[in-house]
Design an enzyme around this catalytic site. Structure first.
Site, mmCIF file in Angstrom:
data_model
loop_
_atom_site.group_PDB
_atom_site.id
_atom_site.type_symbol
_atom_site.label_atom_id
_atom_site.label_comp_id
_atom_site.label_asym_id
_atom_site.label_seq_id
_atom_site.Cartn_x
_atom_site.Cartn_y
_atom_site.Cartn_z
ATOM 1 N N ALA A 46 -10.396 -3.553 22.896
ATOM 2 C CA ALA A 46 -10.589 -3.666 21.441
ATOM 3 C C ALA A 46 -9.476 -2.930 20.707
ATOM 4 O O ALA A 46 -9.201 -1.773 20.994
ATOM 5 C CB ALA A 46 -11.937 -3.075 21.052
ATOM 6 N N ASP A 47 -8.830 -3.615 19.764
ATOM 7 C CA ASP A 47 -7.818 -2.949 18.955
ATOM 8 C C ASP A 47 -8.443 -2.459 17.646
ATOM 9 O O ASP A 47 -9.650 -2.568 17.444
ATOM 10 C CB ASP A 47 -6.601 -3.851 18.730
ATOM 11 C CG ASP A 47 -6.930 -5.101 17.920
ATOM 12 O OD1 ASP A 47 -7.925 -5.087 17.160
ATOM 13 O OD2 ASP A 47 -6.199 -6.086 18.038
#
Lengths: 88, 330
Positions: A46-47
């Site tokens: 996840a960014d």
């Protein structure tokens, strides 16, 4: 600083299930991957924008409001979950 | 009852293309990082002057180096496509947040380039500009204007701080134009919504001579919410269900915003018009660029309901439900 983790109470476990559901939907990951120790970047791919989307989903799910600044330093599922539960 | 419909369209992009590979020469980043966070592979950039220079340096002047020349070229194509002469146009509206100078309005030089003398003004509602313009022009046509030339044109690259790795890769330049024409009956504009929250200016702004300043995560969040809320209002006012929307034509700021908003609205990826991969965020120009791309790809048919929605600095937001009508001149 590692703290001894208490087993979750019933209400907390229920909240974690809801949290997990949001994470699964937004991050498109397997439910099994969403453990308290999972790191958003390393384990859930996840960014920063994924995290914003996750927070938006959590805000709706739990009817809470999270400021952007509160997300600073949030790296793991446990940290995010504790942020949510602190507002319930 | 007089309605409004689109009878002509045109686009212009500066020939100079700045790829993500070019961006990697400016600061520490990768093509993959940029693409994953924005959906952008390349953008078109005008000729300077720039706040700081984008790569590659010293491009040739293509004749499409300013907001005004881009607007005029897109407008010229739109007039041609509509089959009308400059004298047939009642007003030119240039939607832009990056005019070529403070005074006068950019629309003056655009009108001159096109040979239009009936009236011209700029409209600045940042990235929501084109939809604001669509609603404004429709109102003017209801008030008696026969035709309005509506143009969204930007040279955001000139207001970009090319050393700011958080947002320099987002912005591009270009223009899209439509001829709007009075038609008997209800016309194409079925429902619309405009909004602003001026308390949010600090989230996204550029001072004279400075580059863009943006609090990206907060803008992202507000953009998704504003787009969904505004689009929902327009759908309600138009009495059109989301299942009856053939194509969603959103402002092209970031593919992640577009997809997050579309998914909340219940619109699958097959019903989204996007050009962001090759244009970047072109502010007021982005909705017409995406709309015209969809027209030219044959994705829009007579009677189709389109949902237009944008948001931008201010923050402003705007949406409209538009029923596409083929025109005999097409």
């Amino acid at each position: 600083m590692e703290q001894q983790q208490q087993p979750m109470g019933e209400a907390e476990a229920e909240a974690f299930e809801k949290f997990k559901q949001c994470a699964v939907e937004v991050l498109q990951v397997d439910a099994k991957a969403v453990t308290p120790d999972a790191n958003f970047a390393d384990d859930l791919d996840a960014d920063s924008l994924d995290l914003v989307e996750l927070v938006m989903a959590l805000e709706e799910q739990f009817d809470i409001s999270v400021d952007e600044s509160e997300l600073e330093g949030v790296k793991t599922v446990r940290q995010a979950f504790e942020l949510v539960t602190s507002k319930l | 009852m007089t309605g409004v419909t689109i009878t002509g369209w045109g686009t212009a992009l500066p020939p100079r293309v700045v790829t993500n590979a070019d961006i990697t020469t400016l600061f520490e980043t990768t093509d993959e990082w940029i693409f994953e966070r924005s959906g952008i592979r390349s953008r078109h950039n005008a000729t300077g002057p720039f706040v700081s220079p984008p790569p590659p340096a010293d491009p040739p002047d293509s004749g499409l180096g300013t907001t005004g020349t881009l607007a005029a070229e897109a407008g010229r194509q739109a007039l041609e496509r509509a089959g009308v002469s400059p004298d047939d146009i009642g007003l030119v509206i240039v939607c832009t947040t990056t005019p070529d100078q403070l005074i006068p309005a950019n629309s003056a030089s655009v009108a001159a380039a096109l040979g239009i003398r009936s009236g011209a003004m700029d409209l600045n509602a940042a990235c929501a500009g084109f939809t604001y313009g669509l609603v404004t022009a429709s109102g003017l046509i209801s008030a008696g204007a026969e035709r309005v030339l509506l143009i969204g044109a930007e040279t955001l690259s000139r207001a970009t701080n090319w050393s700011d790795r958080t947002n320099a890769f987002l912005f591009g330049d270009g223009a899209g134009a439509v001829v709007l024409e009075a038609v008997p009956g209800e016309g194409s504009l079925l429902g619309w919504d405009l909004g602003v929250d001026g308390n949010l200016v600090p989230l996204l702004y550029a001072q004279h001579g400075s580059g863009m300043v943006m609090r990206g995560k907060e803008v992202f969040r507000r953009a998704v919410l504003a787009t969904v809320e505004s689009a929902t209002k327009s759908l309600e006012r138009a009495k059109v269900g989301v299942d009856d929307i053939a194509l969603f034509v959103p402002h092209q700021a970031n593919i992640r915003i577009i997809e997050a908003a579309a998914s909340r609205l219940g619109l699958g990826k097959d019903r989204i018009a996007t050009v962001i991969e090759r244009t970047g965020n072109t502010s007021s120009a982005s909705i017409p660029l995406a709309l015209i791309d969809a027209i030219e790809k044959g994705r829009i048919h007579h009677g189709d309901h389109l949902l237009l929605a944008g948001f931008g600095a201010g923050m402003t937001w705007a949406s409209a439900v538009w029923r596409w009508q083929d025109h005999p001149g097409r």
